[in-house]
Write an enzyme that holds these catalytic residues in place. Structure first.
Site, PDB file in Angstrom:
ATOM      1  N   GLU A  40       0.835  -1.088   0.020  1.00  0.00           N
ATOM      2  CA  GLU A  40      -0.042   0.072   0.029  1.00  0.00           C
ATOM      3  C   GLU A  40       0.992   1.257   0.096  1.00  0.00           C
ATOM      4  O   GLU A  40       1.979   1.213   0.350  1.00  0.00           O
ATOM      5  CB  GLU A  40      -1.078  -0.025   1.185  1.00  0.00           C
ATOM      6  CG  GLU A  40      -1.825   1.192   1.354  1.00  0.00           C
ATOM      7  CD  GLU A  40      -2.709   1.282   2.506  1.00  0.00           C
ATOM      8  OE1 GLU A  40      -3.672   1.684   2.587  1.00  0.00           O
ATOM      9  OE2 GLU A  40      -2.602   0.289   3.554  1.00  0.00           O
ATOM     10  N   LYS A 114      -9.474   2.274  -2.624  1.00  0.00           N
ATOM     11  CA  LYS A 114      -9.769   1.491  -1.027  1.00  0.00           C
ATOM     12  C   LYS A 114     -11.220   2.022  -0.824  1.00  0.00           C
ATOM     13  O   LYS A 114     -11.531   3.061  -0.811  1.00  0.00           O
ATOM     14  CB  LYS A 114      -8.669   1.986  -0.347  1.00  0.00           C
ATOM     15  CG  LYS A 114      -8.852   1.377   1.034  1.00  0.00           C
ATOM     16  CD  LYS A 114      -7.636   1.906   2.090  1.00  0.00           C
ATOM     17  CE  LYS A 114      -7.598   1.297   3.388  1.00  0.00           C
ATOM     18  NZ  LYS A 114      -6.489   1.608   4.330  1.00  0.00           N
ATOM     19  N   CYS A 155      -5.477  -3.357   2.542  1.00  0.00           N
ATOM     20  CA  CYS A 155      -5.377  -3.098   4.180  1.00  0.00           C
ATOM     21  C   CYS A 155      -6.643  -3.066   4.869  1.00  0.00           C
ATOM     22  O   CYS A 155      -7.192  -4.308   4.973  1.00  0.00           O
ATOM     23  CB  CYS A 155      -4.596  -1.698   4.275  1.00  0.00           C
ATOM     24  SG  CYS A 155      -3.879  -1.773   5.799  1.00  0.00           S
TER      25      CYS A 155
END
Length: 277
Positions: A40, A114, A155
């Site tokens: 990330e 995300k 994540c």
């Protein structure tokens, strides 16, 4: 297929991070990896909005994306750029935390923003409000490729099993979870969450991670957990990257996905039900 998970300690200098990333990717390809994965925010780890405004670019102008697309084409590899922090047209000036899957010809095969924002208070001295700086995405993504069907996440997404379920029921055999994970929650939950997502879905889970203390030109230096992880569809840890920068290699066999899903075909057993009485 041989996959390589890159674990790095990125700074808030995109140019320096790019040089390191290129070196890692070249090394991985030289060791026979046909699928290379970065963590990330590969281009910039920063807790300073001012610094991010100064150094980040829009997608079409981003030097990291352009250079890594060229590199993937040069090396003839699939490349997961775990995510890049990018400027957007958001009216509040928020960035995108955008993951890219690059094909061996250098084209963008898929991209994903995300969805779930890390807005938490871990302790009196450690808190995060990702939604203040980043605009959440609103779509899930599965890329059908010649190396398998790949589901993209980033994540904090890993705490939301329904996303992984949707990706797997849409055909994903490999689930990506590039991360810059908190050391506190990493020690407590990282491995358990990733193994659970693999077991629930009978899929490979590959999580390339940031690690260590990240140099900062402005603002507070951030720390991340590391321990890049590769998990088999049966829930076995195939690779743990520990807490130092480096590259880990794992051989993927999609027959293991079919085997795990054949033994426990839970993806076919979902039932509709009402709310709690």
């Amino acid at each position: 297929m041989r996959a390589a998970l890159i674990q790095m300690t990125a700074s808030d200098d995109p140019g320096a991070n790019l040089a390191s990333t290129i070196e890692y990717v070249r090394t991985a390809a030289g060791e026979g990896a046909g699928f290379v994965l970065t963590p990330e925010v590969t281009n910039c780890v920063s807790a300073s909005r001012a610094r991010q405004q100064a150094v980040l670019q829009r997608q079409d102008d981003d030097q990291t994306l352009a250079a890594l697309r060229d590199l993937a084409a040069e090396l003839g590899i699939w490349l997961s750029i775990g995510s890049l922090a990018l400027k957007t047209d958001d009216p509040d000036g928020r960035f995108a935390n955008r993951s890219f899957l690059i094909a061996p010809d250098g084209r963008i095969a898929a991209w994903y923003d995300k969805i779930h924002m890390f807005d938490v208070v871990i302790s009196e001295t450690e808190s995060y409000r990702e939604s203040a700086g980043y605009r959440p995405g609103d779509r899930s993504v599965v890329a059908k490729t010649d190396i398998g069907a790949i589901g993209l996440t980033v994540c904090y997404d890993m705490r939301f099993p329904s996303l992984y379920r949707q990706l797997s029921q849409a055909g994903a055999e490999i689930l990506l979870a590039p991360s810059a994970f908190s050391p506190v929650t990493g020690a407590a939950h990282w491995e358990s969450l990733l193994r659970a997502r693999a077991i629930e879905n009978g899929a490979y889970v590959l999580a390339a991670a940031q690690c260590g203390t990240h140099p900062a030109t402005e603002g507070k230096a951030r720390r991340t957990w590391g321990h890049s992880l590769a998990v088999s569809p049966w829930g076995e840890v195939l690779y743990d990257g520990g807490d130092a920068p480096g590259i880990g290699y794992v051989d993927l066999d999609l027959a293991a996905v079919a085997e795990a899903r054949g033994k426990v075909p839970s993806l076919q057993h979902d039932r509709d039900f009402g709310p709690p009485a």
